[in-house]
Scaffold this active site. Structure first.
Site, PDB file in Angstrom:
ATOM      1  N   ARG A 271       0.849  -1.181   0.000  1.00 29.91           N
ATOM      2  CA  ARG A 271       0.000   0.000   0.000  1.00 29.91           C
ATOM      3  C   ARG A 271       0.890   1.237   0.000  1.00 29.91           C
ATOM      4  O   ARG A 271       1.453   1.620   1.009  1.00 29.91           O
ATOM      5  CB  ARG A 271      -0.889  -0.026   1.262  1.00 29.91           C
ATOM      6  CG  ARG A 271      -2.003   0.995   1.265  1.00 29.91           C
ATOM      7  CD  ARG A 271      -2.557   1.145   2.681  1.00 29.91           C
ATOM      8  NE  ARG A 271      -1.664   1.957   3.504  1.00 29.91           N
ATOM      9  CZ  ARG A 271      -1.488   1.778   4.809  1.00 29.91           C
ATOM     10  NH1 ARG A 271      -2.090   0.813   5.455  1.00 29.91           N
ATOM     11  NH2 ARG A 271      -0.664   2.580   5.483  1.00 29.91           N
ATOM     12  N   HIS A 275      -3.628   4.418   4.647  1.00 31.96           N
ATOM     13  CA  HIS A 275      -4.729   3.455   4.770  1.00 31.96           C
ATOM     14  C   HIS A 275      -6.023   4.087   4.261  1.00 31.96           C
ATOM     15  O   HIS A 275      -6.751   3.500   3.461  1.00 31.96           O
ATOM     16  CB  HIS A 275      -4.882   3.022   6.223  1.00 31.96           C
ATOM     17  CG  HIS A 275      -6.060   2.148   6.472  1.00 31.96           C
ATOM     18  ND1 HIS A 275      -6.128   0.847   6.024  1.00 31.96           N
ATOM     19  CD2 HIS A 275      -7.229   2.383   7.114  1.00 31.96           C
ATOM     20  CE1 HIS A 275      -7.285   0.321   6.376  1.00 31.96           C
ATOM     21  NE2 HIS A 275      -7.967   1.230   7.041  1.00 31.96           N
ATOM     22  N   TYR A 284       4.295   5.523  11.225  1.00 35.12           N
ATOM     23  CA  TYR A 284       4.591   4.132  11.565  1.00 35.12           C
ATOM     24  C   TYR A 284       5.446   3.400  10.523  1.00 35.12           C
ATOM     25  O   TYR A 284       5.772   2.233  10.710  1.00 35.12           O
ATOM     26  CB  TYR A 284       3.301   3.345  11.816  1.00 35.12           C
ATOM     27  CG  TYR A 284       2.275   3.413  10.701  1.00 35.12           C
ATOM     28  CD1 TYR A 284       2.364   2.587   9.584  1.00 35.12           C
ATOM     29  CD2 TYR A 284       1.200   4.288  10.776  1.00 35.12           C
ATOM     30  CE1 TYR A 284       1.437   2.638   8.567  1.00 35.12           C
ATOM     31  CE2 TYR A 284       0.254   4.345   9.769  1.00 35.12           C
ATOM     32  CZ  TYR A 284       0.366   3.515   8.673  1.00 35.12           C
ATOM     33  OH  TYR A 284      -0.573   3.573   7.663  1.00 35.12           O
TER      34      TYR A 284
END
Length: 377
Positions: A271, A275, A284
């Site tokens: 990805r 998100h 992160y």
């Protein structure tokens, strides 16, 4: 077979350590450099015209996705989940489907939706909050986006069991992410599908991040290996290779149609974006990880193949880009022109014959909104 060759990477910002697990073999037919390679079990012959079609599909999916992000940033959508980086997994598998097959998507499968002939404005309308589901599932055999993580695997399995009982010569494919495999629904679906030899393909897009949770914190083994425990095949495929995704999904769907039961495909991809538009992935994961995967871009590798073989030139690619811009501009205009429905419509379709409690809730809601009107709000 190709090797995943996936570097890992510091999974939390500020951590300079890297994690490099043993490379896992997967099906790859088109390398990141755009070179064709053979595979002993999964082969495919795709003529140049079809290759160009796959390129155009991926380019359109990326353009629609980028438009969704822009519209959300400009306040036109409430939210948008990006597919950036996952175009090959979605287009390759989506183009493997027959017209009478059925698709059960999650909420990020815009490329599959386009393959099924869906109007991109319907997808955007859902995230604009002006529709109640967005489309008729029967129109394109493309069922509604599912926000409850993993639940669509049970829906798909039940539907596939019904198709088998009806004697239909068609299959079902269901899309979900790596995070969904941590849900009990997915394991239950695997078990039911195996026991009843349901004609269903479980297509997991392992983009390696369940929001901010990395895959290694969800499973001790590669996801596709879980299928063996339920008694059906599992295959890991290079999810950034549109040809491998097409070939393996065709094979799995054919197994399903022949009554040979389910298959689990793990499309090992990444990805590239957030998100959703409410997420900040820089909190992160680090830039080196993203850069590494950018070099494996699914559209760039197909472009490299088309160019090296003389099957497309810069004029062709410029024309594709121009057509994508025109298409997304038209979608943008349609989205901005969408009318806002009366909020009271949400109470009309809960029960076919009405319900006293819903009527009471509608009366309360009407009184609540009337108070704002009386105050000039």
């Amino acid at each position: 077979m190709g090797r995943a060759g996936v570097a890992s990477h510091s999974r939390r910002n500020g951590d300079s350590s890297t994690r490099r697990p043993e490379a896992e073999k997967f099906v790859q037919l088109l390398t990141p450099q755009g070179e064709l390679r053979m595979h002993p079990e999964h082969t495919i012959e795709v003529p140049p015209t079809e290759l160009r079609g796959l390129y155009e599909d991926m380019a359109k999916a990326r353009a629609v996705d980028a438009e969704g992000i822009l519209l959300q940033r400009q306040g036109e959508l409430g939210l948008w989940p990006s597919l950036l980086g996952q175009e090959a997994a979605q287009i390759g598998s989506g183009r493997a489907l027959a017209d009478d097959d059925h698709v059960f998507p999650s909420y990020r499968d815009h490329g599959v939706a386009l393959c099924r002939g869906m109007d991109p404005a319907d997808l955007l309308a859902l995230f604009r909050g002006v529709s109640h589901g967005g489309w008729d599932p029967a129109e394109h055999n493309f069922h509604l986006y599912t926000l409850v993580i993993g639940s669509q695997t049970l829906h798909a399995t039940g539907y596939a069991m019904g198709l088998a009982k009806d004697g239909a010569d068609s299959a079902v494919i269901v899309y979900f992410g790596d995070g969904a495999t941590s849900q009990g629904d997915v394991s239950e679906a695997f078990n039911f599908a195996a026991l009843h030899e349901a004609p269903v393909v479980f297509f997991c897009q392992n983009n390696q991040w369940a929001i901010s949770e990395p895959t290694e914190k969800q499973t001790r083994v590669p996801i596709h290996q879980r299928a063996a425990g339920f008694g059906f095949p599992g295959v890991r495929v290079d999810g950034n290779d549109v040809l491998a995704c097409l070939a393996v999904t065709r094979w799995a769907l054919e197994r399903a149609r022949k009554g040979q039961g389910p298959t689990l495909i793990e499309a090992f991809t990444y990805r590239m974006g957030a998100h959703t538009t409410s997420d900040d992935p820089t909190r992160y994961r680090n830039a080196a990880e993203v850069d590494e995967w950018r070099a494996k871009d699914p559209i760039a590798r197909l472009k490299a193949l088309l160019t090296s073989q003389g099957w497309a030139d810069e004029a062709y690619f410029a024309d594709v880009d121009d057509r994508c811009r025109q298409a997304t501009r038209a979608v943008r205009e349609r989205v901005r022109a969408m009318s806002v429905p009366d909020p009271k419509v949400m109470f009309r379709h809960s029960y076919a014959d009405g319900h006293a409690l819903v009527d009471e809730e509608l009366a309360q809601f009407t009184a609540y909104t009337a108070a704002f009107d009386s105050e000039g709000c």
